[in-house]
Design an enzyme around this catalytic site. Structure first.
Site, short mmCIF file in Angstrom:
data_model
loop_
_atom_site.label_atom_id
_atom_site.label_comp_id
_atom_site.label_asym_id
_atom_site.label_seq_id
_atom_site.Cartn_x
_atom_site.Cartn_y
_atom_site.Cartn_z
N ASP A 113 1.03 -0.98 -0.03
CA ASP A 113 -0.22 -0.23 -0.06
C ASP A 113 0.99 1.28 0.14
O ASP A 113 1.65 1.28 0.22
CB ASP A 113 -1.00 -0.26 1.49
CG ASP A 113 -2.01 1.07 0.93
OD1 ASP A 113 -2.23 1.71 0.20
OD2 ASP A 113 -3.30 0.08 1.55
C1 BGC Z 1 -5.19 3.71 0.17
C2 BGC Z 1 -5.19 2.59 -0.70
C3 BGC Z 1 -4.93 2.91 -2.04
C4 BGC Z 1 -3.80 3.60 -3.02
C5 BGC Z 1 -3.75 4.46 -3.79
C6 BGC Z 1 -3.93 3.72 -0.04
O1 BGC Z 1 -3.53 5.44 0.47
O2 BGC Z 1 -5.08 2.51 0.97
O3 BGC Z 1 -6.52 1.89 -0.61
O4 BGC Z 1 -5.73 1.82 -3.88
O5 BGC Z 1 -3.46 4.52 -1.01
O6 BGC Z 1 -4.67 5.28 -3.92
#
Ligand code: BGC
Length: 740
Positions: free
Chosen positions: A270
């Site tokens: 993530d």
């Molecule tokens: C979130 C993810 C997301 C990623 C990209 C993160 O902060 O937890 O779910 O896909 O950002 O935007």
């Protein structure tokens, strides 16, 4: 270079792809391999010098958060024509519930209990986003969510593993289509692996402690199901799981995902989760974090650059082997081949996106119609008969707000393309009745009462007060958790003053989570829970309010009475002292020095009921369904066999309507205790008024399996209760026995 849409995509078979990947891998330098493991954020409609340089040098495998077609095509062109090996880019984006056409939030889509609708919404999202050059979405989010304080419950498919895995499969199918190489297919991503929904206190990013047995029986099944059905990628959760942050969790990312499940797609971290291992207190510095993340099983680092900076060093120091890097890069390249990117990564500007076209809007409308849940409808105040009203008071900050109705993660939706409820109501009202509109409160969070007087005036002079309340988009979603889940601001007071006018109230709630409604439920005549419905809120909700359609959504998550009951979910364990009946003790009636055991000794509260306000699976219709005659084809089922369970459903009301018929079981004795009810099947049926239907479910004994104390997944012989009904509180029950 041909575009993906205007060429015959040459389908490579598995061994073709494997040999292409191996050939390419053999030509790559270490730096180029590490580059493939890096995902950088786009610069937003420009290609900065640094990014251009990095792509040319082969230091980037993927870009996220770039949505401008020309920019994406330029990025791909640089990668293909100017980097040494011409390896195209993965272009990632959070296409969570639509791209330009915004569908209901995922939690609302789960309330449709319609795999077909969920698949079509994802398909359209894939068509629209792929036309912008996006080839990878970070969805579906399949974290089991049993805490409505957690803002990300909005993005989830609810509290139940069976419902979640069924709908997750449909979503993946919608995104990925029949083949990843099809023009309009995009790669899906199973996130956030795993257990993120159990964040302590419902606070985002917080610690999770989940015993392995519960992890395997509740949190992992949706991930396992879509890993098996071919989801292209996985994303690791930010969270700390049982003391080991997932980004560095070898057991979860390698032992379970690779060794047990044989999953072969890439795993992305993530956002900046690799350097966050240092903040967790799990790695000493970024070098250590990169080593731990890569060893555990993170193939691609999102947004940060620990891999870029330290991977070579880690290899030189024998922390990470070349074999390990090769196996990671193979997975990433394989995905790029499967997506057809080596044949064309350039998206034709002429590729029709059909964004917001009539078809897309009509599916969006259908999704809203099927996702709204009717929670209360006293004296059949709904549907509203046009002929019976002269004046409708429309009150509330969410009646006419095209932005807020889209909900969280709607980056690519546009406020001015949303159809609001007020506008749709005006269409219905034309020449039939008057609409008097008062916003009442500027936002759902306002605490002052400046708009109340106008709202009261509007209500006094109306036949019905139709109130649009709830939560703005920003109150749910990532990092947006609440410690109280009442209607925020002065909304309850607004309901009270409108109630005092004597005008009946129909309350439409738009929100990203369950809301605790106990304090106002007696003040309103009807409640339609619309979640955040997206672009087509207005036309769909209006059709429901005026009876063009009957509500058929069912709750994918339990609605507590009060926040103190959380976690509250239907599939609880019985405990040794379950509450016996609905007896409400009421703390105010307890006499001083009452004997210690005088209220019984069961698992309940002194100051509220043990039951929820609305159970999982609940949702009213304008019609009424009567469930009778639950039957089995066999009372004794040999292990390995199947049982057929059926019930008769009669539409005894006055409307043609749809109903979601639900099947629950309880395994009475287990090697580990089993939930008091578990969803095992559902069917959405349509019944004309006066019609009846026998609905049959086939249940194989394999579907009774669970992880036992020894972590073996198998069914056990013994007695099972089985129910069929319209929600999880159904009492229509019979039983069967499974024999060895
Ligand atoms: C979130 C993810 C997301 C990623 C990209 C993160 O902060 O937890 O779910 O896909 O950002 O935007």
């Amino acid at each position: 270079m041909l575009s993906k849409s205007c060429q015959q995509v040459h389908e490579l078979n598995f061994s073709d792809v494997e040999s292409e990947v191996l050939t390419l891998l053999s030509r790559m330098t270490i730096e180029e391999k590490i580059g493939q493991m890096s995902q950088l954020s786009g610069d937003g409609c420009i290609v900065s010098k640094n990014l251009r340089k990095a792509i040319i040098a082969g230091h980037v495998g993927s870009i996220l958060n770039e949505v401008d077609l020309d920019t994406i095509n330029e990025l791909q062109r640089i990668a293909i024509q100017e980097s040494r090996l011409g390896i195209p880019l993965l272009i990632g984006r959070d296409v969570i519930h639509g791209f330009n056409t915004i569908f209901p939030i995922p939690l609302a889509q789960a309330a449709t209990w319609s795999p077909k609708i969920v698949e079509r919404c994802a398909k359209i999202a894939a068509i629209e986003s792929s036309s912008s050059g996006i080839n990878w979405t970070f969805a579906p989010m399949i974290d089991i969510a049993r805490d409505p304080r957690w803002g990300r419950i909005a993005e989830s498919l609810g509290e139940d593993p069976y419902l979640c895995k069924t709908l997750a499969n449909s979503m993946v199918k919608g995104f990925q289509g029949d083949s990843l190489s099809d023009t309009n297919s995009i790669a899906a991503c199973a996130k956030h692996f795993a257990g993120y929904g159990a964040s302590e206190g419902g606070k985002d990013y917080n610690t999770t402690n989940i015993p392995e047995n519960e992890l395997r029986n509740v949190y992992l099944p949706p991930f396992k199901a879509i890993a098996e059905s071919g989801v292209a990628t996985f994303m690791a959760s930010f969270s700390d799981l049982n003391g080991v942050p997932v980004t560095g969790n070898n057991w979860l990312l390698t032992t379970v995902l690779r060794d047990e499940w044989n999953y072969s797609g890439p795993v992305v971290s993530d956002w900046e989760a690799v350097p966050q291992l240092v903040i967790h207190g799990f790695a000493f510095d970024d070098y250590d974090a990169a080593g731990k993340a890569c060893t555990a099983g993170i193939d691609m680092e999102m947004a940060s650059d620990c891999y870029l900076k330290h991977m070579k060093h880690l290899m030189n120091n024998n922390v990470i082997s070349l074999d390990k890097i090769d196996s990671v890069v193979k997975r990433i390249l394989t995905l790029k081949f499967n997506l057809g990117l080596f044949e064309s990564a350039i998206t034709s500007p002429n590729q029709p996106s059909n964004s917001l076209n009539t078809d897309h809007l009509s599916i969006a409308k259908e999704a809203v119609i099927k996702s709204c849940v009717l929670l209360k409808n006293d004296n059949q105040i709904l549907p509203i008969a046009k002929s019976a009203i002269n004046t409708l008071a429309v009150i509330g900050p969410l009646a006419d707000d095209g932005y807020e109705q889209m909900g969280t993660w709607a980056f690519d939706g546009k406020e001015n393309q949303s159809h609001t409820c007020l506008n749709a109501l005006k269409e219905v009202a034309k020449n039939a009745f008057n609409i008097n509109y008062a916003v009442g409160m500027e936002t759902t969070r306002c605490n002052h009462h400046d708009g109340f007087a106008e709202a009261i005036d509007t209500a006094i002079n109306a036949d019905i007060a139709l109130m649009f309340l709830g939560e703005e988009a920003i109150l749910s979603g990532e990092a947006h958790c609440r410690s109280s889940i009442d209607l925020p601001g002065a909304q309850e007071q607004l309901i009270n003053v409108i109630h005092a006018t004597g005008t009946p109230i129909i309350l439409v709630i738009m929100a990203g989570r369950p809301i605790t409604l106990e304090k106002i439920i007696s003040k309103v005549d009807a409640i339609l829970f619309a979640w955040h419905p997206g672009t087509m809120a207005g036309p769909a909700i209006t059709d429901l309010l005026f009876g063009v359609e009957s509500p058929s959504g069912k709750l994918p998550v339990t609605f507590p009475r009060t926040v103190g009951q959380i976690p509250l979910y239907y599939a609880q364990k019985n405990s040794g002292r379950p509450p016996i009946d609905e007896k409400y003790i009421n703390i105010d009636n307890i006499k001083m020095r009452a004997p210690q055991t005088s209220f019984g000794m069961t698992s309940t509260y002194l100051d509220t009921h043990f039951s929820p306000l609305f159970p999982f699976g609940f949702g009213l219709s304008y019609s009424q369904f009567c469930y009778t005659k639950i039957k089995l084809n066999n009372k004794v089922i040999p292990m390995g066999g199947a049982v057929e369970v059926s019930a008769t459903i009669n539409n005894v009301g006055n409307y043609n309507a749809e109903e979601v018929v639900q099947l629950y079981i309880r395994d009475i004795v287990g090697n580990v205790t089993r939930p008091i009810k578990e969803l095992k099947g559902f069917q959405r049926i349509t019944l004309g008024k006066g019609e009846s239907m026998v609905v049959t479910f086939k249940l194989h004994t394999d579907e009774l399996a669970f992880y036992n104390q020894q972590m073996e997944y198998k069914p056990e012989a013994g007695l099972f209760h089985v129910w069929i009904g319209g929600d999880s509180s159904t009492t229509l029950k019979t039983e069967f026995e499974v024999t060895d």
